[in-house]
Design an enzyme around this catalytic site. Structure first.
Site, PDB file in Angstrom:
ATOM      1  N   SER A 180       0.846  -1.359   0.109  1.00 43.04           N
ATOM      2  CA  SER A 180      -0.347  -0.479   0.158  1.00 43.04           C
ATOM      3  C   SER A 180       1.666   1.285  -0.421  1.00 43.04           C
ATOM      4  O   SER A 180       0.434   2.487  -0.806  1.00 43.04           O
ATOM      5  CB  SER A 180      -0.978  -0.215   0.304  1.00 43.04           C
ATOM      6  OG  SER A 180      -0.257  -0.100   2.589  1.00 43.04           O
TER       7      SER A 180
ATOM      8  N   HIS B  24      -2.462  -8.479   2.080  1.00 42.22           N
ATOM      9  CA  HIS B  24      -1.594  -7.439   3.028  1.00 42.22           C
ATOM     10  C   HIS B  24      -2.632  -7.115   4.064  1.00 42.22           C
ATOM     11  O   HIS B  24      -2.859  -8.102   4.715  1.00 42.22           O
ATOM     12  CB  HIS B  24      -1.221  -6.677   1.273  1.00 42.22           C
ATOM     13  CG  HIS B  24      -0.635  -5.495   2.290  1.00 42.22           C
ATOM     14  ND1 HIS B  24      -0.085  -5.007   3.226  1.00 42.22           N
ATOM     15  CD2 HIS B  24      -0.913  -4.367   1.292  1.00 42.22           C
ATOM     16  CE1 HIS B  24       0.354  -3.780   3.771  1.00 42.22           C
ATOM     17  NE2 HIS B  24       0.070  -3.567   2.557  1.00 42.22           N
TER      18      HIS B  24
ATOM     19  N   HIS C 234       5.518 -13.028   8.124  1.00 35.32           N
ATOM     20  CA  HIS C 234       5.738 -11.725   7.500  1.00 35.32           C
ATOM     21  C   HIS C 234       7.184 -11.901   6.224  1.00 35.32           C
ATOM     22  O   HIS C 234       7.430 -12.485   6.513  1.00 35.32           O
ATOM     23  CB  HIS C 234       6.304 -10.472   8.516  1.00 35.32           C
ATOM     24  CG  HIS C 234       6.111  -8.928   8.203  1.00 35.32           C
ATOM     25  ND1 HIS C 234       7.253  -8.418   8.014  1.00 35.32           N
ATOM     26  CD2 HIS C 234       4.346  -8.478   8.390  1.00 35.32           C
ATOM     27  CE1 HIS C 234       6.603  -6.863   7.383  1.00 35.32           C
ATOM     28  NE2 HIS C 234       5.444  -6.912   7.542  1.00 35.32           N
TER      29      HIS C 234
ATOM     30  N   ARG D   4       2.943  -4.115  16.710  1.00 34.78           N
ATOM     31  CA  ARG D   4       1.970  -3.474  16.985  1.00 34.78           C
ATOM     32  C   ARG D   4       0.799  -5.154  17.607  1.00 34.78           C
ATOM     33  O   ARG D   4       0.099  -3.992  18.061  1.00 34.78           O
ATOM     34  CB  ARG D   4       1.663  -3.424  15.728  1.00 34.78           C
ATOM     35  CG  ARG D   4       2.262  -2.181  15.118  1.00 34.78           C
ATOM     36  CD  ARG D   4       2.013  -2.020  14.004  1.00 34.78           C
ATOM     37  NE  ARG D   4       2.733  -3.735  12.707  1.00 34.78           N
ATOM     38  CZ  ARG D   4       3.131  -3.590  11.124  1.00 34.78           C
ATOM     39  NH1 ARG D   4       1.868  -2.451  10.322  1.00 34.78           N
ATOM     40  NH2 ARG D   4       3.036  -4.613  10.657  1.00 34.78           N
TER      41      ARG D   4
ATOM     42  N   ASP E 135      -2.125  -7.736  11.976  1.00 32.03           N
ATOM     43  CA  ASP E 135      -3.562  -8.204  11.707  1.00 32.03           C
ATOM     44  C   ASP E 135      -3.989  -8.954  12.646  1.00 32.03           C
ATOM     45  O   ASP E 135      -5.049  -9.292  12.491  1.00 32.03           O
ATOM     46  CB  ASP E 135      -3.566  -8.324  10.141  1.00 32.03           C
ATOM     47  CG  ASP E 135      -3.239  -7.686   9.446  1.00 32.03           C
ATOM     48  OD1 ASP E 135      -3.436  -6.918   9.438  1.00 32.03           O
ATOM     49  OD2 ASP E 135      -2.098  -7.681   8.274  1.00 32.03           O
TER      50      ASP E 135
HETATM   51  N1  CMX Z   1       0.577 -19.859   7.298  1.00 31.69           N
HETATM   52  C1  CMX Z   1       1.134 -20.756   6.716  1.00 31.69           C
HETATM   53  N2  CMX Z   1       1.891 -20.401   5.275  1.00 31.69           N
HETATM   54  C2  CMX Z   1       2.729 -19.805   5.359  1.00 31.69           C
HETATM   55  C3  CMX Z   1       2.436 -18.878   6.125  1.00 31.69           C
HETATM   56  C4  CMX Z   1       1.028 -18.792   6.790  1.00 31.69           C
HETATM   57  N3  CMX Z   1       0.833 -17.959   8.248  1.00 31.69           N
HETATM   58  N4  CMX Z   1       3.168 -17.568   5.857  1.00 31.69           N
HETATM   59  C5  CMX Z   1       4.429 -18.068   5.371  1.00 31.69           C
HETATM   60  N5  CMX Z   1       4.346 -19.246   4.842  1.00 31.69           N
HETATM   61  C6  CMX Z   1       4.271 -19.899   3.177  1.00 31.69           C
HETATM   62  C7  CMX Z   1       4.630 -19.359   2.257  1.00 31.69           C
HETATM   63  O1  CMX Z   1       2.884 -19.528   1.208  1.00 31.69           O
HETATM   64  C8  CMX Z   1       5.478 -20.044   1.549  1.00 31.69           C
HETATM   65  O2  CMX Z   1       5.283 -20.785   0.936  1.00 31.69           O
HETATM   66  P1  CMX Z   1       5.863 -21.803  -0.247  1.00 31.69           P
HETATM   67  O3  CMX Z   1       7.250 -21.475  -0.374  1.00 31.69           O
HETATM   68  O4  CMX Z   1       4.859 -22.648  -1.051  1.00 31.69           O
HETATM   69  O5  CMX Z   1       4.861 -20.502  -1.675  1.00 31.69           O
HETATM   70  C9  CMX Z   1       6.292 -20.139   2.540  1.00 31.69           C
HETATM   71  O6  CMX Z   1       5.921 -20.009   3.723  1.00 31.69           O
HETATM   72  C10 CMX Z   1       7.157 -19.205   2.904  1.00 31.69           C
HETATM   73  O7  CMX Z   1       6.862 -17.099   2.952  1.00 31.69           O
HETATM   74  P2  CMX Z   1       7.856 -16.618   3.737  1.00 31.69           P
HETATM   75  O8  CMX Z   1       8.911 -16.773   2.601  1.00 31.69           O
HETATM   76  O9  CMX Z   1       8.063 -17.029   5.074  1.00 31.69           O
HETATM   77  O10 CMX Z   1       6.459 -15.396   2.839  1.00 31.69           O
HETATM   78  P3  CMX Z   1       6.842 -14.104   2.148  1.00 31.69           P
HETATM   79  O11 CMX Z   1       7.488 -13.475   2.250  1.00 31.69           O
HETATM   80  O12 CMX Z   1       6.234 -15.114   0.851  1.00 31.69           O
HETATM   81  O13 CMX Z   1       5.342 -14.380   2.905  1.00 31.69           O
HETATM   82  C11 CMX Z   1       3.258 -13.468   3.637  1.00 31.69           C
HETATM   83  C12 CMX Z   1       4.560 -13.333   3.588  1.00 31.69           C
HETATM   84  C13 CMX Z   1       2.709 -12.278   4.982  1.00 31.69           C
HETATM   85  C14 CMX Z   1       2.766 -13.306   2.656  1.00 31.69           C
HETATM   86  C15 CMX Z   1       2.894 -14.426   5.107  1.00 31.69           C
HETATM   87  O14 CMX Z   1       3.218 -15.069   6.073  1.00 31.69           O
HETATM   88  C16 CMX Z   1       1.192 -14.692   4.557  1.00 31.69           C
HETATM   89  O15 CMX Z   1       0.646 -15.361   3.659  1.00 31.69           O
HETATM   90  N6  CMX Z   1       0.892 -14.804   5.570  1.00 31.69           N
HETATM   91  C17 CMX Z   1      -0.522 -15.324   6.336  1.00 31.69           C
HETATM   92  C18 CMX Z   1      -1.003 -14.135   5.189  1.00 31.69           C
HETATM   93  C19 CMX Z   1      -0.858 -12.178   6.224  1.00 31.69           C
HETATM   94  O16 CMX Z   1      -1.239 -13.247   7.348  1.00 31.69           O
HETATM   95  N7  CMX Z   1      -0.734 -11.733   5.879  1.00 31.69           N
HETATM   96  C20 CMX Z   1      -0.652 -10.621   6.282  1.00 31.69           C
HETATM   97  C21 CMX Z   1       1.071  -9.354   6.546  1.00 31.69           C
HETATM   98  C22 CMX Z   1       0.721  -7.936   7.345  1.00 31.69           C
HETATM   99  C23 CMX Z   1       0.970  -7.113   5.705  1.00 31.69           C
HETATM  100  O17 CMX Z   1       1.814  -7.696   5.916  1.00 31.69           O
HETATM  101  O18 CMX Z   1       0.348  -6.463   5.694  1.00 31.69           O
END
Ligand code: CMX
Length: 476
Positions: free
Chosen positions: A280, A310, A356, A365, A414
């Site tokens: 964002s 996000h 994250h 937070r 979140d």
């Molecule tokens: N649950 C299950 N699997 C998860 C996970 C979670 N909460 N967080 C990461 N993973 C997985 C990823 O999907 C990824 O899997 P693949 O290799 O199969 O694609 C693997 O772990 C590695 O991911 P990462 O490097 O740890 O995380 P990214 O930097 O790619 O993504 C984020 C970060 C936030 C998108 C991810 O942790 C996620 O999807 N979390 C759940 C959604 C969420 O809470 N989002 C809010 C984030 C806050 C914000 O920025 O607003």
């Protein structure tokens, strides 16, 4: 120079009358496996022109220091600092109501813009200025918005996602942009354009409570052109008006009303910025770099915030917690919770509210919101959903650590917010991300003012294509 052609571009489709989608479907398996191979083979290879690795290019540009952002920084192991101040320091230093650890979001906006801690008088003055904008520009008698914006909002389907409605409302305030108007008349120049940008930012911030209130009343009323659920008070602070206009105040003097207003002040204060690379903030900055006005820029940023990876995770977490209550027989039983989380992971779903892209620790937070619940334990102790959120933060951490994939198995920003607002009567769960959008306006828009002060140029990174990357691989 040798010319590389993407192998699949030369072939003729075997199905003469195939549709565009069918043709695409046919291409996908080969292209996917080629890119995967490139990624595996070249992840750590630096491109000769710029020292950037192929892993960074194909991996969401993680960790690349590529943009300037002055109001906040995120340390992977410590979390957010606003001009060098941690959340706890802001809670001590920034002016607020007398309640411990609570400050006015207006004070955070002042800090973000100036790098300085404002005094009480300065913050009160800023609040007055914002409220004056609302009273002088709101031509709609019921909604405290300009009539044109009010009318537009009433044409939107009330079932449209609240983030879409909110983003449209923010974008529509561009109709009143001083920056856009003066730019088209040719009456601003590079040295002065920050002032009109600043005035627009103030106008946008001023109308955020009414706009959020309008969206909430529309989705709650499900289609009627109902009035707002609460009132705007020209003497109240920004977060109190936001809480009021969502109809969350029952009796302005009650302890419950004071607590939810404090939650709103704390929440909107600490979520105001998270450095520049998040979707964002980056989007707002990118769109603003084309000299789009602040309303257009932030409207675009909000559309990024609306993505489930996000800001939409904030709404997903509440839904997930309520779903868990239904799916698990005893939501205080750690073993049952663990089993449920494994079912989710085994079905290739993410656990919302964890992980994250940058942080490698519990999000401070989240910690601050948990602290808020501890300070009001007597209110929250009987809320099964808040208790589940607190228990899951330990159980899910354990499960995700064992899962091993996720680089940050800690609760993120979140995780707690939605369920706390739900506790205080926010019933429309799809709306939770709009609250994040209300808060997040402050950081990216402060930066936008400084982008104009510094005269930062239009953003235009260079992209590379498959054939360029293939040159460095064994693919032929
Ligand atoms: N649950 C299950 N699997 C998860 C996970 C979670 N909460 N967080 C990461 N993973 C997985 C990823 O999907 C990824 O899997 P693949 O290799 O199969 O694609 C693997 O772990 C590695 O991911 P990462 O490097 O740890 O995380 P990214 O930097 O790619 O993504 C984020 C970060 C936030 C998108 C991810 O942790 C996620 O999807 N979390 C759940 C959604 C969420 O809470 N989002 C809010 C984030 C806050 C914000 O920025 O607003």
């Amino acid at each position: 120079m040798q010319r590389f052609i993407h192998t699949t571009t030369k072939r003729n489709s075997p199905i003469a009358n195939s549709t565009l989608k069918d043709t695409l479907k046919e291409l996908i398996p080969k292209r996917r496996s080629e890119l995967l191979q490139l990624r595996k083979e070249l992840a750590n290879n630096h491109l000769p022109e710029n020292d950037i690795t192929v892993g960074s290019i194909l991996g969401g540009m993680r960790g690349l220091q590529l943009m300037y952002w002055q109001s906040s920084t995120v340390d992977p192991n410590l979390g957010i600092k606003f001009h060098g101040y941690t959340i706890q320091e802001c809670q001590k230093l920034l002016p607020g109501p007398k309640n411990p650890n609570i400050f006015y979001p207006e004070a955070m906006f002042w800090l973000l813009l100036t790098g300085e801690i404002p005094n009480n008088k300065q913050v009160t003055g800023l609040t007055k200025q914002l409220n004056k904008i609302v009273t002088s520009m709101s031509t709609s008698k019921t909604s405290f918005l300009p009539e044109e914006v009010n009318k537009l909002m009433e044409t939107l389907p009330s079932t449209m996602h609240p983030m879409t409605q909110f983003s449209i409302g923010v974008g529509s305030l561009s109709h009143f942009s001083k920056f856009r108007d003066n730019y088209s008349r040719g009456t601003i120049n590079k040295l002065t354009m920050w002032e009109d940008t600043f005035d627009d930012v103030m106008m946008l911030l001023a109308f955020i409570p009414s706009l959020a209130g309008k969206v909430y009343s529309r989705i709650k009323g499900k289609g009627t052109n109902n009035d707002m659920l609460g009132e705007f008070d020209p003497k109240a602070d920004w977060a109190k008006n936001l809480t009021s206009m969502l109809g969350l105040l029952n009796n302005r003097s009650s302890k419950n009303d004071e607590d939810i207003t404090d939650l709103m002040r704390l929440y909107t204060g600490i979520h105001a910025d998270h450095e520049g690379g998040n979707v964002s903030a980056h989007t707002t900055h990118l769109v603003g770099s084309a000299l789009s006005d602040p309303m257009l820029s932030y409207s675009a940023g909000l559309l990024g915030l609306a993505g489930p990876l996000h800001g939409l995770a904030a709404q997903d977490v509440v839904k997930f917690l309520l779903e868990t209550q239904n799916q698990v027989e005893d939501s205080t039983n750690e073993k049952q919770l663990e089993d449920y989380l494994w079912t989710i992971l085994n079905n290739h779903r993410v656990i919302p509210g964890y992980g994250h892209a940058v942080l490698r620790c519990e999000d401070p937070r989240f910690t601050a919101l948990v602290q808020f619940t501890k300070e009001r334990q007597c209110q929250f102790k009987d809320d099964p959903n808040v208790n589940l959120m607190l228990l899951l933060s330990k159980v899910a951490h354990r499960v995700l650590t064992k899962y091993g994939k996720c680089k940050n198995p800690f609760p993120n920003v979140d995780n707690a917010s939605g369920i706390l607002f739900h506790h205080y009567g926010l019933t429309q769960l799809d709306f939770v991300t709009v609250l994040l959008g209300c808060s997040r306006a402050m950081g990216p828009l402060s930066q936008l003012v400084w982008d104009r002060i510094y005269g930062l140029p239009i953003e235009r990174p260079k992209s590379v294509d498959f054939n360029y990357l293939k040159k460095f691989s064994t693919l032929s």
